[in-house]
Write a protein that holds these residues in place. Structure first.
Motif, PDB file in Angstrom:
ATOM      1  N   UNK A 111       0.842  -1.202   0.000  1.00 40.66           N
ATOM      2  CA  UNK A 111       0.000   0.000   0.000  1.00 40.66           C
ATOM      3  C   UNK A 111       0.877   1.253   0.000  1.00 40.66           C
ATOM      4  N   UNK A 112       1.956   1.216   0.776  1.00 44.63           N
ATOM      5  CA  UNK A 112       2.874   2.354   0.854  1.00 44.63           C
ATOM      6  C   UNK A 112       3.589   2.562  -0.479  1.00 44.63           C
ATOM      7  N   UNK A 113       3.980   1.469  -1.130  1.00 44.16           N
ATOM      8  CA  UNK A 113       4.668   1.580  -2.416  1.00 44.16           C
ATOM      9  C   UNK A 113       3.753   2.169  -3.482  1.00 44.16           C
ATOM     10  N   UNK A 114       2.493   1.790  -3.454  1.00 45.55           N
ATOM     11  CA  UNK A 114       1.543   2.330  -4.427  1.00 45.55           C
ATOM     12  C   UNK A 114       1.387   3.839  -4.257  1.00 45.55           C
ATOM     13  N   UNK A 166       2.581   6.930  -6.918  1.00 40.00           N
ATOM     14  CA  UNK A 166       1.695   8.013  -7.352  1.00 40.00           C
ATOM     15  C   UNK A 166       2.377   9.365  -7.162  1.00 40.00           C
ATOM     16  N   UNK A 167       3.086   9.492  -6.048  1.00 40.88           N
ATOM     17  CA  UNK A 167       3.792  10.731  -5.753  1.00 40.88           C
ATOM     18  C   UNK A 167       4.921  10.964  -6.756  1.00 40.88           C
ATOM     19  N   UNK A 168       5.620   9.882  -7.133  1.00 39.75           N
ATOM     20  CA  UNK A 168       6.694   9.992  -8.116  1.00 39.75           C
ATOM     21  C   UNK A 168       6.161  10.513  -9.450  1.00 39.75           C
ATOM     22  N   UNK A 169       5.022   9.979  -9.864  1.00 39.97           N
ATOM     23  CA  UNK A 169       4.414  10.417 -11.130  1.00 39.97           C
ATOM     24  C   UNK A 169       4.001  11.881 -11.054  1.00 39.97           C
ATOM     25  N   UNK A 170       3.512  12.272  -9.898  1.00 34.36           N
ATOM     26  CA  UNK A 170       3.040  13.641  -9.720  1.00 34.36           C
ATOM     27  C   UNK A 170       4.193  14.639  -9.759  1.00 34.36           C
ATOM     28  N   UNK A 171       5.314  14.303  -9.117  1.00 26.38           N
ATOM     29  CA  UNK A 171       6.444  15.226  -9.036  1.00 26.38           C
ATOM     30  C   UNK A 171       7.383  15.128 -10.233  1.00 26.38           C
ATOM     31  N   UNK A 183      13.548  12.997  -6.081  1.00 25.25           N
ATOM     32  CA  UNK A 183      14.908  12.464  -6.018  1.00 25.25           C
ATOM     33  C   UNK A 183      14.841  11.001  -5.601  1.00 25.25           C
ATOM     34  N   UNK A 184      14.853  10.120  -6.560  1.00 25.62           N
ATOM     35  CA  UNK A 184      14.615   8.701  -6.286  1.00 25.62           C
ATOM     36  C   UNK A 184      15.889   7.996  -5.805  1.00 25.62           C
ATOM     37  N   UNK A 185      15.921   7.692  -4.507  1.00 24.26           N
ATOM     38  CA  UNK A 185      17.021   6.920  -3.917  1.00 24.26           C
ATOM     39  C   UNK A 185      16.589   5.473  -3.645  1.00 24.26           C
ATOM     40  N   UNK A 194       8.995  13.834   1.194  1.00 27.07           N
ATOM     41  CA  UNK A 194       8.052  14.082   0.103  1.00 27.07           C
ATOM     42  C   UNK A 194       8.754  14.109  -1.256  1.00 27.07           C
ATOM     43  N   UNK A 195      10.008  14.619  -1.289  1.00 31.66           N
ATOM     44  CA  UNK A 195      10.745  14.730  -2.551  1.00 31.66           C
ATOM     45  C   UNK A 195      11.664  13.539  -2.806  1.00 31.66           C
ATOM     46  N   UNK A 196      11.587  12.498  -1.963  1.00 32.53           N
ATOM     47  CA  UNK A 196      12.383  11.292  -2.169  1.00 32.53           C
ATOM     48  C   UNK A 196      13.689  11.245  -1.413  1.00 32.53           C
TER      49      UNK A 196
END
Length: 383
Positions: A259-262, A266-271, A276-278, A285-287
């Motif tokens: 559930x958390x990954x989903x 969604x947040x990744x797609x929005x931003x 910043x994907x680590x 909020x920004x990764x």
């Protein structure tokens, strides 16, 4: 080997050969100020014994602080993690340098260090903190002895204060259920759930990556930990081989992670590129990684707002371990799950659980034997 004695004024002195230097030149040692020739002879005999046993150390004005600084910078720093080094330097700068740094290395005695520990206790430092200082001082003096700067490691004669085994902070099952219900929609719910359901350390949770989570097999692999070094967040490998481990997770945890990954996707797609994907499971909020202090402040806020029993984040790990032991889980299995170096650490940490375990063990043993109710035939066999 003999000493040459002579009288100068009212006092006696002696001179003795102590070998040759690296150029082959003869080296001599002279000592004086003795009231009688007998005193000079005794001192000379003691010096000869030290030389013959290779225990003689040439006097030096090197201070403990000077040696400690050089030892930490040019030896210790190369052998331990940066975060551990920074932690030890903090202890040294706050307490060891001011208290002992000015003393000549060769003039430090057990009494001086023992008094230093006693003063620190009176200042309000905990016994466990003083034992950290003792470990640093002992390691330093041990090395000074090995490098032949001093003849004896006086720290071996010391007794640092004993740490009392106070009960660790834990919550009951009811308090855990209430807490998880209250935090279900909070930013750090996933971190709280992982701590309670797996017993992972805070740094392990904040360093956990999705690539290390096998949700199909129900396993989490601990491969990196988040630390704060000189105010900057950094990822490092676990300290020990035992810390680098795999943890089995339940269906509930798998469901929470999915559930958390989903929501995170969604947040990744929005931003978009602003994220910043680590690959972190727990992220801002920004990764970017979460500051270790932020999660402490959030937990303190929730506890205060809902009047829950006070507990630190590490107490959630303690709660996980305590409940497992109370449920009868093998301490060896619990130790491996927590990443302890040995099972003895687990047993010492959670000794508050042992009385209940002992009672259960005694009852189970009695039920298994049942001596009074057993029937024996004439040959001594149980019917």
């Amino acid at each position: 080997m003999k000493g040459h004695y002579y009288k100068r004024g009212k006092s006696w002195s002696f001179i003795i050969d102590i070998g040759k230097d690296h150029t082959g030149k003869r080296r001599q040692k002279q000592m004086g100020g003795f009231k009688t020739k007998k005193e000079a002879e005794l001192a000379c005999a003691e010096l000869i014994t030290q030389i013959e046993k290779n225990e003689y150390i040439e006097p030096s004005k090197l201070t403990f602080g000077e040696f400690l600084k050089d030892f930490m910078e040019n030896h210790v720093r190369l052998t331990i993690r940066q975060s551990t080094y920074e932690s030890q330097i903090s202890v040294i700068n706050k307490h060891i340098y001011p208290g002992l740094g000015h003393l000549e290395l060769q003039k430090i005695t057990p009494m001086i260090i023992q008094k230093f520990y006693s003063n620190k206790l009176r200042e309000g430092l905990s016994a466990s903190y003083i034992r950290i200082m003792h470990a640093i001082i002992s390691k330093t003096l041990k090395t000074a002895t090995e490098w032949e700067l001093i003849s004896k490691n006086v720290s071996t004669l010391l007794k640092p204060p004993r740490v009392e085994n106070n009960d660790v902070e834990v919550w009951t099952m009811t308090e855990i259920t209430q807490f998880l219900s209250l935090t279900k929609n909070r930013k750090f719910y996933i971190a709280y759930a992982l701590a309670i359901f797996t017993g992972m350390r805070k740094g392990e949770i904040l360093g956990l990556r999705w690539r290390d989570c096998d949700l199909d097999k129900g396993q989490i692999r601990i491969r990196q930990t988040l630390y704060k070094v000189k105010g900057a967040l950094t990822f490092q490998e676990p300290k020990t081989r035992k810390s680098k481990r795999s943890i089995s997770i339940s269906e509930t945890v798998i469901s929470i992670l999915k559930k958390h990954r989903a929501a995170q996707n969604e947040l990744k797609l929005k931003l978009g590129n602003a994220y910043r994907d680590h690959d972190l499971v727990v992220a801002n909020y920004n990764g970017n990684p979460v500051d270790l202090g932020d999660i402490n402040r959030d937990l303190k806020y929730v506890i205060s707002k809902y009047n829950l029993p006070k507990i630190k984040f590490h107490g959630l790990r303690h709660t996980h371990a305590t409940l497992l032991l109370q449920l009868g889980e093998n301490p060896k299995v619990v130790s491996e799950r927590l990443g302890h170096a040995e099972v003895g650490i687990t047993l010492n940490t959670y000794s508050h659980v042992l009385p209940d375990m002992q009672k259960s063990l005694a009852d189970n043993f009695e039920n298994a034997i049942q001596i009074e109710n057993a029937s024996i035939d004439k040959k001594g066999k149980i019917l």
